[in-house]
Design a protein around this motif. Structure first.
Motif, PDB file in Angstrom:
ATOM      1  N   SER A 251       8.837 -41.343 -40.879  1.00 14.06           N
ATOM      2  CA  SER A 251       9.173 -39.949 -41.160  1.00 14.06           C
ATOM      3  C   SER A 251       8.057 -39.030 -40.677  1.00 14.06           C
ATOM      4  CB  SER A 251       9.399 -39.746 -42.664  1.00 14.06           C
ATOM      5  OG  SER A 251      10.419 -40.597 -43.126  1.00 14.06           O
ATOM      6  N   ARG A 252       8.414 -37.768 -40.444  1.00 10.57           N
ATOM      7  CA  ARG A 252       7.400 -36.810 -40.013  1.00 10.57           C
ATOM      8  C   ARG A 252       7.808 -35.397 -40.399  1.00 10.57           C
ATOM      9  NH1 ARG A 252       8.405 -34.560 -34.277  1.00 10.57           N
ATOM     10  NH2 ARG A 252      10.489 -35.317 -33.735  1.00 10.57           N
ATOM     11  N   LEU A 253       6.804 -34.540 -40.453  1.00  5.26           N
ATOM     12  CA  LEU A 253       6.991 -33.109 -40.640  1.00  5.26           C
ATOM     13  C   LEU A 253       6.681 -32.456 -39.303  1.00  5.26           C
ATOM     14  CD1 LEU A 253       7.672 -31.214 -43.059  1.00  5.26           C
ATOM     15  CD2 LEU A 253       5.217 -30.793 -43.240  1.00  5.26           C
ATOM     16  N   GLN A 254       7.571 -31.570 -38.843  1.00  2.00           N
ATOM     17  CA  GLN A 254       7.422 -30.950 -37.530  1.00  2.00           C
ATOM     18  C   GLN A 254       7.435 -29.434 -37.670  1.00  2.00           C
ATOM     19  OE1 GLN A 254      10.708 -31.657 -34.886  1.00  2.00           O
ATOM     20  NE2 GLN A 254       9.562 -31.084 -33.051  1.00  2.00           N
ATOM     21  N   LEU A 255       6.452 -28.781 -37.087  1.00  2.00           N
ATOM     22  CA  LEU A 255       6.367 -27.322 -37.090  1.00  2.00           C
ATOM     23  C   LEU A 255       6.414 -26.837 -35.644  1.00  2.00           C
ATOM     24  CD1 LEU A 255       5.867 -24.596 -38.515  1.00  2.00           C
ATOM     25  CD2 LEU A 255       3.415 -25.019 -38.228  1.00  2.00           C
ATOM     26  N   THR A 256       7.344 -25.918 -35.363  1.00  2.00           N
ATOM     27  CA  THR A 256       7.475 -25.320 -34.042  1.00  2.00           C
ATOM     28  C   THR A 256       7.430 -23.803 -34.186  1.00  2.00           C
ATOM     29  OG1 THR A 256       8.916 -27.156 -33.364  1.00  2.00           O
ATOM     30  CG2 THR A 256       8.864 -25.214 -31.947  1.00  2.00           C
ATOM     31  N   VAL A 257       6.555 -23.145 -33.444  1.00  6.48           N
ATOM     32  CA  VAL A 257       6.457 -21.684 -33.472  1.00  6.48           C
ATOM     33  C   VAL A 257       6.387 -21.187 -32.031  1.00  6.48           C
ATOM     34  CG1 VAL A 257       5.340 -21.597 -35.729  1.00  6.48           C
ATOM     35  CG2 VAL A 257       3.939 -21.761 -33.666  1.00  6.48           C
ATOM     36  N   GLY A 258       6.894 -19.963 -31.805  1.00 12.17           N
ATOM     37  CA  GLY A 258       6.834 -19.436 -30.447  1.00 12.17           C
ATOM     38  C   GLY A 258       7.295 -17.999 -30.343  1.00 12.17           C
ATOM     39  N   GLY A 259       7.039 -17.405 -29.195  1.00 17.16           N
ATOM     40  CA  GLY A 259       7.501 -16.065 -28.859  1.00 17.16           C
ATOM     41  C   GLY A 259       8.145 -16.090 -27.488  1.00 17.16           C
ATOM     42  N   PHE A 260       9.275 -15.363 -27.324  1.00 17.92           N
ATOM     43  CA  PHE A 260      10.080 -15.515 -26.110  1.00 17.92           C
ATOM     44  C   PHE A 260      10.675 -14.185 -25.661  1.00 17.92           C
ATOM     45  CE2 PHE A 260      10.335 -19.140 -28.912  1.00 17.92           C
ATOM     46  CZ  PHE A 260       9.975 -20.201 -28.089  1.00 17.92           C
ATOM     47  N   ALA A 261      10.895 -14.079 -24.341  1.00 17.96           N
ATOM     48  CA  ALA A 261      11.761 -13.060 -23.757  1.00 17.96           C
ATOM     49  C   ALA A 261      13.112 -13.722 -23.543  1.00 17.96           C
ATOM     50  CB  ALA A 261      11.181 -12.571 -22.429  1.00 17.96           C
ATOM     51  N   ALA A 262      14.165 -13.161 -24.146  1.00 18.21           N
ATOM     52  CA  ALA A 262      15.455 -13.850 -24.177  1.00 18.21           C
ATOM     53  C   ALA A 262      16.089 -14.003 -22.797  1.00 18.21           C
ATOM     54  CB  ALA A 262      16.412 -13.109 -25.106  1.00 18.21           C
ATOM     55  N   GLN A 263      15.968 -12.987 -21.943  1.00 23.11           N
ATOM     56  CA  GLN A 263      16.484 -13.031 -20.577  1.00 23.11           C
ATOM     57  C   GLN A 263      17.979 -13.325 -20.517  1.00 23.11           C
ATOM     58  OE1 GLN A 263      13.775 -15.753 -18.432  1.00 23.11           O
ATOM     59  NE2 GLN A 263      12.635 -13.953 -17.790  1.00 23.11           N
ATOM     60  N   HIS A 264      18.748 -12.625 -21.334  1.00 24.53           N
ATOM     61  CA  HIS A 264      20.201 -12.707 -21.262  1.00 24.53           C
ATOM     62  C   HIS A 264      20.656 -11.975 -19.996  1.00 24.53           C
ATOM     63  CE1 HIS A 264      24.262 -13.158 -22.694  1.00 24.53           C
ATOM     64  NE2 HIS A 264      23.875 -13.577 -23.890  1.00 24.53           N
ATOM     65  N   LEU A 265      21.945 -11.689 -19.881  1.00 28.04           N
ATOM     66  CA  LEU A 265      22.496 -11.019 -18.704  1.00 28.04           C
ATOM     67  C   LEU A 265      22.087  -9.547 -18.626  1.00 28.04           C
ATOM     68  CD1 LEU A 265      26.133 -12.455 -18.885  1.00 28.04           C
ATOM     69  CD2 LEU A 265      24.273 -13.250 -17.410  1.00 28.04           C
ATOM     70  N   TYR A 266      22.204  -8.980 -17.429  1.00 30.67           N
ATOM     71  CA  TYR A 266      22.092  -7.540 -17.191  1.00 30.67           C
ATOM     72  C   TYR A 266      20.733  -6.973 -17.596  1.00 30.67           C
ATOM     73  CZ  TYR A 266      27.046  -8.626 -17.339  1.00 30.67           C
ATOM     74  OH  TYR A 266      28.281  -9.230 -17.160  1.00 30.67           O
ATOM     75  N   ASP A 267      19.656  -7.631 -17.154  1.00 27.90           N
ATOM     76  CA  ASP A 267      18.283  -7.148 -17.374  1.00 27.90           C
ATOM     77  C   ASP A 267      17.942  -6.999 -18.854  1.00 27.90           C
ATOM     78  OD1 ASP A 267      17.793  -6.909 -14.576  1.00 27.90           O
ATOM     79  OD2 ASP A 267      18.901  -5.014 -14.571  1.00 27.90           O
ATOM     80  N   ASP A 268      18.455  -7.875 -19.652  1.00 32.84           N
ATOM     81  CA  ASP A 268      18.149  -7.871 -21.088  1.00 32.84           C
ATOM     82  C   ASP A 268      16.646  -7.985 -21.316  1.00 32.84           C
ATOM     83  OD1 ASP A 268      18.286  -8.352 -23.926  1.00 32.84           O
ATOM     84  OD2 ASP A 268      18.117 -10.492 -23.479  1.00 32.84           O
TER      85      ASP A 268
ATOM     86  N   SER B 202      14.076  -8.541 -31.521  1.00 36.77           N
ATOM     87  CA  SER B 202      13.652  -7.148 -31.403  1.00 36.77           C
ATOM     88  C   SER B 202      13.918  -6.642 -29.985  1.00 36.77           C
ATOM     89  CB  SER B 202      12.166  -7.013 -31.746  1.00 36.77           C
ATOM     90  OG  SER B 202      11.368  -7.796 -30.863  1.00 36.77           O
ATOM     91  N   ASP B 203      13.694  -5.334 -29.760  1.00 37.56           N
ATOM     92  CA  ASP B 203      13.931  -4.709 -28.456  1.00 37.56           C
ATOM     93  C   ASP B 203      15.370  -4.938 -27.986  1.00 37.56           C
ATOM     94  OD1 ASP B 203      11.179  -3.745 -27.955  1.00 37.56           O
ATOM     95  OD2 ASP B 203      10.720  -5.886 -27.916  1.00 37.56           O
ATOM     96  N   LEU B 204      16.321  -4.508 -28.804  1.00 34.43           N
ATOM     97  CA  LEU B 204      17.736  -4.788 -28.563  1.00 34.43           C
ATOM     98  C   LEU B 204      18.473  -3.639 -27.871  1.00 34.43           C
ATOM     99  CD1 LEU B 204      18.547  -6.457 -32.015  1.00 34.43           C
ATOM    100  CD2 LEU B 204      17.922  -7.571 -29.859  1.00 34.43           C
ATOM    101  N   GLY B 205      17.759  -2.625 -27.404  1.00 34.14           N
ATOM    102  CA  GLY B 205      18.406  -1.456 -26.822  1.00 34.14           C
ATOM    103  C   GLY B 205      19.236  -1.770 -25.594  1.00 34.14           C
ATOM    104  N   GLN B 206      18.659  -2.467 -24.613  1.00 33.87           N
ATOM    105  CA  GLN B 206      19.383  -2.791 -23.387  1.00 33.87           C
ATOM    106  C   GLN B 206      20.555  -3.716 -23.677  1.00 33.87           C
ATOM    107  OE1 GLN B 206      19.402  -1.598 -20.532  1.00 33.87           O
ATOM    108  NE2 GLN B 206      20.135  -3.104 -19.058  1.00 33.87           N
ATOM    109  N   LEU B 207      20.365  -4.699 -24.532  1.00 34.82           N
ATOM    110  CA  LEU B 207      21.425  -5.622 -24.915  1.00 34.82           C
ATOM    111  C   LEU B 207      22.618  -4.862 -25.495  1.00 34.82           C
ATOM    112  CD1 LEU B 207      21.568  -8.900 -25.183  1.00 34.82           C
ATOM    113  CD2 LEU B 207      21.345  -8.412 -27.613  1.00 34.82           C
ATOM    114  N   THR B 208      22.328  -3.867 -26.348  1.00 34.69           N
ATOM    115  CA  THR B 208      23.376  -3.082 -26.985  1.00 34.69           C
ATOM    116  C   THR B 208      24.085  -2.186 -25.973  1.00 34.69           C
ATOM    117  OG1 THR B 208      22.069  -3.089 -29.025  1.00 34.69           O
ATOM    118  CG2 THR B 208      23.862  -1.492 -28.875  1.00 34.69           C
ATOM    119  N   ARG B 209      23.335  -1.545 -25.099  1.00 35.62           N
ATOM    120  CA  ARG B 209      23.944  -0.670 -24.096  1.00 35.62           C
ATOM    121  C   ARG B 209      24.865  -1.436 -23.159  1.00 35.62           C
ATOM    122  NH1 ARG B 209      18.767   1.676 -24.434  1.00 35.62           N
ATOM    123  NH2 ARG B 209      17.956   0.365 -22.745  1.00 35.62           N
TER     124      ARG B 209
END
Length: 361
Positions: free
Chosen positions: A161-178, A209-216
């Motif tokens: 058994s093990r305990l696993q911790l994963t942390v990170g920060g990302f740019a989502a890079q969805h469609l249309y210059d998200d 966060s920074d959801l403005g372009q995604l919403t537009r």
């Protein structure tokens, strides 16, 4: 062209710890032999949907291929890159209205990353790659490739058994210059990992966060917006709990998974749940797979741009999905899946059939 794209690379399939371990062992052998290893997957899909708003019907073919390589520069450092090609019978202009997370036609850089493993239980991943957290289709589409940095640290708890911790920060890079940003963390307790009977508890936090372009661009879909096509009504800070159990019935693997999510950034309409049960595996030659999932998602429970697009509606909906799969050999497999969904407020259900020919190597 459809068959050519399907043959070049392909279908992203969720891996459990046993499959992931086998892949890592194979990669390690290839590295020892010469430093390079190759990977890819392919998908050829027929998609038919009925009962959409306005009595619209969708019937199309889509294909996708991925091909990549990994180079082990030294035992603790490796690099990887992959390209993706896609072609469909529909047009990219329909991807918005069809709630797709990827373009029907196109070519792009699917992965480009560096992985550093300074110690056996520590890994740092930098670049564009599959999301490093283990999430279900309720909250994340495994075909998406965000770019960022993550740290994965494991702690042994006994022999298995093990305990696993994963942390990170990302740019989502969805469609249309998200330009969406994601801060993510996951704490996982994996009990008797690799044994015939094993279990896991995974607690995850996703802050979008920074959801403005995604919403537009209209990618937030069924999530609530302020009047006059304004910004989103809710913030999206998801707390997600998954309970996973696996066992064996003779040669048949069985997995049950319960996923519960709450959006801490919403005042109401903020909860979602998904249950799935899978018997067998189509990733084995001659292997049958029988699956069933049922999910219910309130309107602002998840960010509707990023959960799996096999389901037509991404929130404000409930429905179920049975499927059957068969492994043609160690590389190729078939899956037939049906979806019966009802978006809240609509008078009739939406029905979808997906027939997939997939491969992975």
């Amino acid at each position: 062209m459809l068959l050519l794209a399907a043959a070049l690379a392909g279908e992203a399939l969720a891996q459990d710890s046993i499959l992931a371990g086998s892949a890592e062992e194979t990669a390690a052998e290839d590295h020892a032999a010469g430093g390079w290893s190759w990977f890819g997957d392919a998908l050829l899909r027929y998609d038919h949907v009925e009962g959409l708003p306005g009595d619209r019907t969708v019937s199309r073919w889509r294909s996708r291929g991925r091909l990549g390589g990994e180079y082990a520069a030294m035992p603790t450092l490796s690099f990887g890159a992959a390209i993706e090609l896609a072609q469909g019978s529909d047009d990219n202009a329909t991807n918005r209205i069809n709630n797709d997370n990827e373009r029907s036609d196109g070519a792009n850089l699917d992965q480009f990353w560096l992985r550093w493993q300074p110690r056996e239980q520590t890994r740092v991943l930098l670049g564009k790659a599959p999301f490093p957290l283990e999430l279900s289709p309720l909250t994340w589409d495994a075909d998406l490739r965000p770019a960022g940095i993550s740290l994965d640290q494991s702690f042994a708890l006994g022999d298995y058994s093990r305990l696993q911790l994963t942390v990170g920060g990302f740019a989502a890079q969805h469609l249309y210059d998200d330009d969406t940003r994601i801060a993510a963390a996951q704490l996982a307790w994996r009990w008797r990992e690799g044994a015939p009977s094993n279990a896991a508890v995974l607690l995850s936090y996703l802050d979008f966060s920074d959801l403005g372009q995604l919403t537009r661009q209209g990618l937030t879909r069924t999530n609530r917006r302020l009047p006059a096509n304004g910004p989103l009504l809710s913030d999206y800070r998801l707390l997600d709990l998954q309970l996973v159990g696996r066992t064996q019935f003779g040669e048949w693997p069985l997995e049950a998974r319960l996923d519960l999510v709450r959006n801490l950034g919403a005042d109401d309409q903020r909860d979602g749940a998904r249950f799935s049960l899978v018997l067998g595996s189509r990733l084995r030659a001659g292997g049958w797979e029988f699956g069933y999932s049922n999910q219910r998602i309130q309107r602002d429970a998840v960010l509707a741009a990023f959960n799996e697009d096999d389901w037509w509606f991404h929130s404000f909906t409930h429905g179920y999905m049975p499927w059957i799969g068969y492994g043609l050999d160690e590389t190729w497999n078939l899956r037939l899946a049906a979806f019966h969904e009802l978006r809240n407020g609509l008078p009739q259900h939406t029905d979808r059939i997906l027939l997939d020919l997939g491969a992975r190597w």
